[in-house]
Scaffold this active site. Structure first.
Site, PDB file in Angstrom:
ATOM      1  N   GLY A   4       0.853  -1.035  -0.209  1.00 33.02           N
ATOM      2  CA  GLY A   4      -0.241   0.121  -0.510  1.00 33.02           C
ATOM      3  C   GLY A   4       0.823   0.915  -0.280  1.00 33.02           C
ATOM      4  O   GLY A   4       2.485   1.455   0.259  1.00 33.02           O
ATOM      5  N   CYS A   5       0.195   2.849  -0.432  1.00 33.64           N
ATOM      6  CA  CYS A   5       1.001   4.221  -0.723  1.00 33.64           C
ATOM      7  C   CYS A   5       1.464   3.852   1.559  1.00 33.64           C
ATOM      8  O   CYS A   5       2.842   4.093   1.189  1.00 33.64           O
ATOM      9  CB  CYS A   5       0.165   4.794  -0.727  1.00 33.64           C
ATOM     10  SG  CYS A   5      -1.433   5.365  -0.574  1.00 33.64           S
ATOM     11  N   TYR A   6       0.582   4.009   1.950  1.00 37.00           N
ATOM     12  CA  TYR A   6       1.140   4.771   3.174  1.00 37.00           C
ATOM     13  C   TYR A   6       2.491   3.233   3.996  1.00 37.00           C
ATOM     14  O   TYR A   6       2.896   3.766   4.402  1.00 37.00           O
ATOM     15  CB  TYR A   6      -0.346   4.258   4.465  1.00 37.00           C
ATOM     16  CG  TYR A   6      -0.586   5.410   4.487  1.00 37.00           C
ATOM     17  CD1 TYR A   6      -0.176   6.724   4.145  1.00 37.00           C
ATOM     18  CD2 TYR A   6      -2.460   5.381   4.429  1.00 37.00           C
ATOM     19  CE1 TYR A   6      -1.846   8.107   4.170  1.00 37.00           C
ATOM     20  CE2 TYR A   6      -2.923   6.278   4.144  1.00 37.00           C
ATOM     21  CZ  TYR A   6      -2.917   7.421   4.019  1.00 37.00           C
ATOM     22  OH  TYR A   6      -3.315   8.491   4.440  1.00 37.00           O
TER      23      TYR A   6
END
Length: 350
Positions: A153-155
């Protein structure tokens, strides 16, 4: 001889799918042969994303209509919970295909943790067992031989790039990590949601999924693996009124006589050979505008005013290094292509 690799994009009408198409068009080895978007099937890509209307592209189809025999690799940008059965069906019929998943469906190694956080049983356990976590700089060797790669995921990408080397070297107390994260609204997807309307999201900063964001167990999984210690982190995401970009500020406790300078030195050492990870020198603070539109990750370290603590800041473009760019980077590794191919576009500024 044609050395082009034929690719398909599942979920091409979403932001990550569109950015994947944008990057693929500039990649010298990619040939786009299939684009799916069930709700927009039959349309030209230009009708959904006018900025992609200047080049010839296949028309959008349903997943069922796509000719998977015409592709060598599939990029999946579907929402979580919809990818597992599709992946299983495609790979059962075409086992030679390389599958690069940008959804959350294969990121968590423990199916029980997946069930807890996503609310249903994992539907492709046999594939979950072979999926490789796609944080390229840390899993490059395994990605090279993989058939199925689960892009982070981006986070987690922004957070893990800054913390994994420190956790692995024992420089921080992994049981005491606080992550304050902020993302542009594209990170919430392209669906019509009230909180994403301009008048709702503009001119304000909003926390969301406080204490229960689904990226938290992904971060915990990887830091636990790196440190050898089962951990729980404090992670709070915020929606910030910009289209793209992500900034994660991690507050950490140092071990022993470790200093902020030691953390910076460890990060320099870990990433000195990496094309896309840049550790800022002392006194330079990462900013989202430094990486916008690029596959770069910038990391900075500052000594906290509280003795024995430090602040680690990392920035990425959530749609590039946090999704489509990292997927292309993994594609390059899987097909033994120079890893930076198609990804050397520099940040957009202003």
């Amino acid at each position: 001889m044609n050395d082009r690799i034929r690719i398909g994009v599942l979920g091409a009408s979403g932001y990550t799918g569109a950015d994947l198409v944008r990057l693929a068009l500039a990649h010298p080895r990619m040939e786009i042969t299939a684009l799916t978007a069930n709700t927009h099937a039959g349309k030209a890509m230009a009708e959904v994303f006018p900025h992609l209307g200047f080049v010839p592209l296949p028309r959008l189809t349903t997943i069922e209509q796509a000719d998977w025999g015409s592709v060598d690799a599939v990029f999946c940008g579907l929402p979580h919970g919809t990818t597992q059965e599709i992946t299983k069906a495609v790979l059962a019929e075409h086992p030679r295909i390389k599958f690069i998943d940008m959804s959350a469906d294969f990121r968590l190694r423990d199916p029980e943790i997946y069930k807890t956080w996503y609310g249903h049983e994992h539907l492709a356990l046999e594939l979950q067992a072979e999926a490789v976590y796609g944080l390229t700089e840390h899993y490059r060797t395994a990605i090279r031989d993989a058939r199925l790669v689960a892009c982070p995921g981006c986070y987690p990408t922004a957070t893990l790039m800054s913390l994994l080397p420190l956790a692995a070297d024992g420089l921080i107390e992994v049981g005491d990590i606080v992550v304050d994260a902020k993302s542009g609204v594209s990170g919430a997807g392209r669906g019509l949601k009230q909180n994403l309307l301009f008048t709702e999201a503009g001119e304000g900063l909003s926390p969301y999924s406080v204490g229960k964001h689904r990226h938290a167990p992904e971060i915990e999984q990887e830091i636990s693996k790196a440190s050898g210690e089962a951990i729980v982190i404090n992670f709070t995401p915020h929606l910030i009124p910009m289209s793209r970009g992500e900034l994660c500020t991690s507050y950490v406790r140092l071990t022993g006589a470790t200093t902020a300078d030691d953390l910076r030195a460890a990060l320099f050492d870990a990433y000195r050979e990496e094309a896309f990870v840049h550790v800022a020198p002392a006194g330079v603070l990462p900013q989202t505008q430094n990486v916008r539109g690029s596959n770069y990750c910038q990391i900075g370290v500052v000594a906290d005013r509280i003795p024995g603590r430090a602040i680690v800041i990392s920035v990425i473009d959530n749609l590039v290094k946090g999704s489509a760019g990292q997927a292309v980077q993994n594609f390059n590794v899987m097909f033994d292509i120079e890893e930076t191919t198609g990804l050397m576009q520099q940040p957009l500024f202003p």
